[in-house]
Design an enzyme around this catalytic site. Structure first.
Site, mmCIF file in Angstrom:
data_model
loop_
_atom_site.group_PDB
_atom_site.id
_atom_site.type_symbol
_atom_site.label_atom_id
_atom_site.label_comp_id
_atom_site.label_asym_id
_atom_site.label_seq_id
_atom_site.Cartn_x
_atom_site.Cartn_y
_atom_site.Cartn_z
ATOM 1 N N CYS A 183 1.339 -12.198 -4.837
ATOM 2 C CA CYS A 183 1.141 -12.410 -6.278
ATOM 3 C C CYS A 183 0.385 -11.248 -6.918
ATOM 4 O O CYS A 183 -0.520 -10.677 -6.319
ATOM 5 C CB CYS A 183 0.325 -13.673 -6.519
ATOM 6 S SG CYS A 183 1.048 -15.116 -5.762
ATOM 7 N N GLU B 180 15.290 -6.530 6.498
ATOM 8 C CA GLU B 180 14.522 -6.684 5.260
ATOM 9 C C GLU B 180 15.363 -6.470 4.014
ATOM 10 O O GLU B 180 15.260 -7.229 3.063
ATOM 11 C CB GLU B 180 13.400 -5.631 5.210
ATOM 12 C CG GLU B 180 12.176 -5.976 5.973
ATOM 13 C CD GLU B 180 11.060 -4.998 5.646
ATOM 14 O OE1 GLU B 180 11.196 -3.805 6.012
ATOM 15 O OE2 GLU B 180 10.058 -5.422 5.055
ATOM 16 N N LYS C 47 5.091 -6.943 -0.842
ATOM 17 C CA LYS C 47 4.679 -5.633 -0.332
ATOM 18 C C LYS C 47 3.379 -5.741 0.456
ATOM 19 O O LYS C 47 3.234 -5.155 1.515
ATOM 20 C CB LYS C 47 4.511 -4.671 -1.514
ATOM 21 C CG LYS C 47 4.041 -3.265 -1.139
ATOM 22 C CD LYS C 47 5.102 -2.524 -0.361
ATOM 23 C CE LYS C 47 4.655 -1.155 0.093
ATOM 24 N NZ LYS C 47 5.505 -0.629 1.183
ATOM 25 N N ARG D 191 5.144 -5.745 -5.508
ATOM 26 C CA ARG D 191 4.478 -6.598 -4.532
ATOM 27 C C ARG D 191 5.370 -7.755 -4.080
ATOM 28 O O ARG D 191 5.067 -8.414 -3.086
ATOM 29 C CB ARG D 191 3.179 -7.164 -5.136
ATOM 30 C CG ARG D 191 2.187 -6.086 -5.514
ATOM 31 C CD ARG D 191 1.105 -6.634 -6.409
ATOM 32 N NE ARG D 191 0.191 -7.495 -5.701
ATOM 33 C CZ ARG D 191 -0.968 -7.106 -5.193
ATOM 34 N NH1 ARG D 191 -1.352 -5.863 -5.313
ATOM 35 N NH2 ARG D 191 -1.757 -7.961 -4.568
ATOM 36 N N GLU E 83 11.817 -1.029 14.722
ATOM 37 C CA GLU E 83 11.609 -0.702 13.305
ATOM 38 C C GLU E 83 12.952 -0.604 12.570
ATOM 39 O O GLU E 83 13.089 -1.073 11.434
ATOM 40 C CB GLU E 83 10.807 0.608 13.208
ATOM 41 C CG GLU E 83 10.723 1.248 11.826
ATOM 42 C CD GLU E 83 10.021 0.408 10.771
ATOM 43 O OE1 GLU E 83 9.527 -0.685 11.083
ATOM 44 O OE2 GLU E 83 10.013 0.842 9.605
ATOM 45 N N LYS F 76 13.928 -2.852 9.348
ATOM 46 C CA LYS F 76 14.329 -2.258 8.060
ATOM 47 C C LYS F 76 15.651 -2.855 7.583
ATOM 48 O O LYS F 76 15.789 -3.243 6.438
ATOM 49 C CB LYS F 76 14.519 -0.771 8.235
ATOM 50 C CG LYS F 76 13.636 0.306 7.835
ATOM 51 C CD LYS F 76 12.511 0.330 6.943
ATOM 52 C CE LYS F 76 11.557 -0.817 6.924
ATOM 53 N NZ LYS F 76 10.201 -0.488 7.264
ATOM 54 N N ASN G 5 -4.146 -15.269 -6.769
ATOM 55 C CA ASN G 5 -3.456 -14.676 -5.621
ATOM 56 C C ASN G 5 -4.189 -15.166 -4.376
ATOM 57 O O ASN G 5 -5.401 -14.979 -4.269
ATOM 58 C CB ASN G 5 -3.513 -13.138 -5.699
ATOM 59 C CG ASN G 5 -2.926 -12.484 -4.459
ATOM 60 O OD1 ASN G 5 -2.147 -13.104 -3.737
ATOM 61 N ND2 ASN G 5 -3.286 -11.237 -4.223
ATOM 62 N N GLY G 6 -3.472 -15.806 -3.455
ATOM 63 C CA GLY G 6 -4.121 -16.306 -2.242
ATOM 64 C C GLY G 6 -3.751 -17.759 -2.002
ATOM 65 O O GLY G 6 -2.774 -18.259 -2.559
ATOM 66 N N TRP H 290 4.422 -15.198 -5.948
ATOM 67 C CA TRP H 290 5.166 -15.234 -4.690
ATOM 68 C C TRP H 290 4.816 -16.590 -4.073
ATOM 69 O O TRP H 290 3.693 -16.801 -3.627
ATOM 70 C CB TRP H 290 4.722 -14.079 -3.783
ATOM 71 C CG TRP H 290 5.548 -13.925 -2.547
ATOM 72 C CD1 TRP H 290 6.730 -13.244 -2.432
ATOM 73 C CD2 TRP H 290 5.255 -14.447 -1.241
ATOM 74 N NE1 TRP H 290 7.184 -13.318 -1.133
ATOM 75 C CE2 TRP H 290 6.309 -14.046 -0.385
ATOM 76 C CE3 TRP H 290 4.212 -15.214 -0.717
ATOM 77 C CZ2 TRP H 290 6.342 -14.384 0.963
ATOM 78 C CZ3 TRP H 290 4.247 -15.547 0.628
ATOM 79 C CH2 TRP H 290 5.308 -15.135 1.452
ATOM 80 N N HIS I 141 19.606 -8.047 30.941
ATOM 81 C CA HIS I 141 18.874 -9.251 31.358
ATOM 82 C C HIS I 141 19.114 -10.419 30.400
ATOM 83 O O HIS I 141 18.333 -11.368 30.382
ATOM 84 C CB HIS I 141 17.376 -8.938 31.475
ATOM 85 C CG HIS I 141 17.099 -7.893 32.511
ATOM 86 N ND1 HIS I 141 17.166 -8.149 33.858
ATOM 87 C CD2 HIS I 141 16.814 -6.571 32.399
ATOM 88 C CE1 HIS I 141 16.912 -7.036 34.531
ATOM 89 N NE2 HIS I 141 16.702 -6.060 33.668
HETATM 90 O O1 M6R Z 1 0.276 -3.058 4.358
HETATM 91 P P1 M6R Z 1 0.543 -3.247 5.822
HETATM 92 O O2 M6R Z 1 0.954 -1.981 6.511
HETATM 93 O O3 M6R Z 1 -0.590 -3.918 6.538
HETATM 94 O O4 M6R Z 1 1.777 -4.222 5.883
HETATM 95 C C1 M6R Z 1 2.238 -4.721 7.091
HETATM 96 C C2 M6R Z 1 3.605 -5.343 6.945
HETATM 97 O O5 M6R Z 1 3.563 -6.414 6.050
HETATM 98 C C3 M6R Z 1 4.633 -4.326 6.442
HETATM 99 O O6 M6R Z 1 4.725 -3.228 7.299
HETATM 100 C C4 M6R Z 1 6.025 -4.977 6.339
HETATM 101 O O7 M6R Z 1 6.508 -5.304 7.597
HETATM 102 C C5 M6R Z 1 6.964 -4.047 5.591
HETATM 103 N N1 M6R Z 1 7.690 -4.775 4.622
HETATM 104 C C6 M6R Z 1 7.911 -3.340 6.484
HETATM 105 O O8 M6R Z 1 8.865 -2.598 5.814
#
Ligand code: M6R
Length: 606
Positions: free
Chosen positions: A2, A485, A601, A27, A478, A482, A98-99, A74, A501
């Protein structure tokens, strides 16, 4: 997560609030709203989905007033609906949050007993009801907020607006960051400096438990013990073009292409022109370090996993790597002299921060690698190592990842020197390969057309596998993250040797398998695994350098040629095609690249 904004302005505030919310879009959010107080009365507008819906609503139903708060939500408690969108109003109080208020059910029971009836499914509404309850008992707004805070469990950044008070916003934080902005006769509060950037570059940050009482002429802050507190006002580099796409279609694309320059910037801070490790001028010594714990979430976790290979290979120091959300509740033993390193782009990830505090409690040495030097994680660490990636807007982390890797590799190299595990020749060899990172990344970026072509086909797949060995295994993870996401295609990554395996059962002609395999010391092993896949009609997308592709022979579905690089920096170079593959696949699918569904974010709730 948020986004919060509050403005005590000198002009109509609705457009300013919506504009600030636009800067918080990155965010992640599912609804948005603003509230103002005008002629003593609170009023609000809220809309589901993108901010354009709120803007449209405001055209038909304008909101008047020079004092207001705004929010991008969010959803955590209660589905995304207009009703559940913030700001919430209870009686004389409006709030944005936010929280998470963890004990909201319990509070709700008490409030119901006092005659309050919730109108939403949110945890936040209990906050506005509580403050209103204290106001109706004759307390001042400040005392009502103070009383309310004593009842709340959980994490919050909160911003209150009050009926009849056109020169008052109260803001408070515990867990979720809030910044105060100082303008010309105006005062602002926001989730971060980005929200406030075009309005002011004079910012102070609230600390845990602070309550700030804002008026146009004065900001008074009290700390968690209700003592007056001074929070330094700093001038930040605002440069509003940092929030522009500069001709790129998406922030993610811009950020992918920024990597040569931000890594060059990063290297400048950590390695001298004469090839000495300078570590940003910070004096760090690994000679007595026996074990390192690395903790992070998401992409930052994969950076840590890569760093494990580097620290263990180069410095021979054993490394434990943990996902923060698991680490914090596993209550692992942490010896008093453990070196614990926390990696986080935002520096605000709730789980990583909680893990840090857990280690701090055990008297471990706390270092962090962050992109936001004012963040909670940076500030609560003994040492913070900035990554100099510049602001990252795209929800999918790209340049922060490669900058994290660059800093972590420099640390591993320093550790290797301090532990006498590396000779001068080898150290110089690696350092000079690091100096070539910007030019090699530029070469890797040249593969964009080929990757776009492949991505158009990948976009039809429903499942995709990623394989890598050694240093390329975390990168396979990774790459899969990506792709998931931003393209919403199911992707999984495996260490290439692990495939037989179990996961090899998934292979058929419909499942593309992305293999990242530079000509390194493990290449022949990876190649055997690739043959196993091809023997089962698997479609291999081979991403490798020219020699590796030549040695590997024929039979691939597709091949992408990468520049040749030193084995040790290969995860940084191969991050580029992994990112571009995800980006172009998402483009082909037409998804919302910079704000993918359900994602935030900066994840400031656990
Ligand atoms: O701000 P941070 O690096 O602590 O965030 C960690 C993850 O939330 C962040 O890397 C998330 O996985 C990204 N969306 C990856 O692209």
């Amino acid at each position: 997560m948020c986004g919060i904004i509050g403005v005590l302005g000198t002009h109509e505030v609705a457009p300013v609030l919506v504009d600030a919310l636009k800067r918080l879009e990155y965010r992640g959010y599912d609804s948005a709203g603003i509230a103002t107080v005008h002629n003593g009365k609170l009023d609000r507008r809220r809309a589901l989905g993108k901010l354009i819906n709120l803007s449209d609503l405001l055209v038909h139903e304008p909101l008047i007033g020079k004092s207001g708060i705004g929010h991008t939500r969010w959803a955590t408690h209660g589905e995304p609906t207009v009703k559940n969108a913030h700001p919430h109003i209870s009686g004389r109080v409006s709030v944005v949050h936010n929280g998470i208020i963890e004990n909201f059910q319990e509070l709700l029971k008490e409030l119901k007993a006092c005659g309050y009836a919730p109108t939403t499914q949110t945890d936040t509404e209990t906050v506005s009801m509580l403050v209103d309850h204290y106001l109706s008992q004759g307390e001042t707004p400040l005392q009502s907020v103070r009383n309310c805070l004593t009842k709340l469990n959980g994490a919050f950044g909160l911003c209150f607006l009050f009926e009849g008070e056109e020169d008052l916003i109260i803001a408070t934080r515990k867990g979720s960051p809030l910044a105060i902005g100082y303008g010309d006769g105006e005062i602002y509060v926001g989730s971060d400096a980005i929200a406030l950037a075009p309005m002011t570059d004079r910012i102070s940050y609230l600390e845990e438990g602070d309550i700030a009482v804002l008026s146009r002429s004065q900001v008074s802050i009290e700390d968690k013990d209700s003592s007056p507190a001074n929070r330094e006002i700093r001038t930040i580099r605002s440069g509003s073009n940092r929030f522009e796409k500069d001709g790129y279609t998406h922030f993610m694309e811009k950020e992918i292409y920024e990597q040569p320059s931000v890594i060059a910037q990063n290297l400048k801070h950590y390695i001298s022109d004469t090839g000495q490790i300078t570590l940003n001028g910070i004096n760090l010594d690994f000679s007595s370090i026996e074990r390192i714990t690395l903790v992070a979430c998401g992409t930052a976790f994969y950076a840590c996993l890569t760093a494990k290979y580097w620290f263990e290979k180069l410095a021979r120091i054993p490394v434990d790597v943990d996902v923060a959300s698991e680490f914090r509740y596993r209550t692992p033993p942490v010896a008093a002299n453990t070196l614990a390193i926390f990696v986080s782009q935002s520096g605000e990830t709730a789980d990583t921060l909680a893990a840090l505090r857990y280690c701090k409690d055990k008297a471990a040495h706390i270092w962090s690698v962050t992109n936001v030097t004012e963040s909670s994680i940076a500030r609560e660490s003994d040492v913070d190592l900035p990554i100099y990636a510049g602001i990252e807007i795209g929800v999918a982390s790209t340049k922060a990842f490669t900058c994290q890797l660059t800093v972590l590799l420099t640390l591993a190299l320093k550790a290797a020197s301090d532990q006498n595990q590396i000779n001068d020749h080898k150290r110089h060899e690696i350092l000079s390969s690091m100096q070539s990172l910007p030019s090699l990344i530029n070469l890797a970026l040249n593969c964009s057309e080929n990757l776009r072509f492949v991505a158009n086909e990948l976009a039809h797949a429903t499942d995709i596998l990623f394989l890598g060995r050694g240093l390329l295994f975390p990168l396979a993870l990774e790459g899969a993250l990506k792709l998931k996401e931003i393209s919403y295609i199911h992707a999984e990554a495996y260490a290439a040797g692990e495939l037989k395996h179990g996961p090899i059962a998934l292979i058929d002609e419909t499942v593309p398998v992305v293999v990242m395999a530079p000509q390194d010391s493990l290449f022949d092993k990876t190649l055997s695994n690739v043959q196993e896949v091809m023997a089962r009609k698997g479609r291999i997308l081979m991403i490798a350098d020219a020699k590796a592709l030549k040695d590997a022979g024929q039979g691939f579905w597709k091949a992408i040629e990468m520049p040749h690089c030193h084995e040790i920096i290969s995860p940084i170079i191969y991050a580029i095609p992994a990112q571009m593959l995800a980006y172009y696949t998402a483009l082909a699918k037409g998804t919302d690249v910079d704000q993918p569904r359900n994602l935030a974010k900066s994840v400031t709730v656990e």
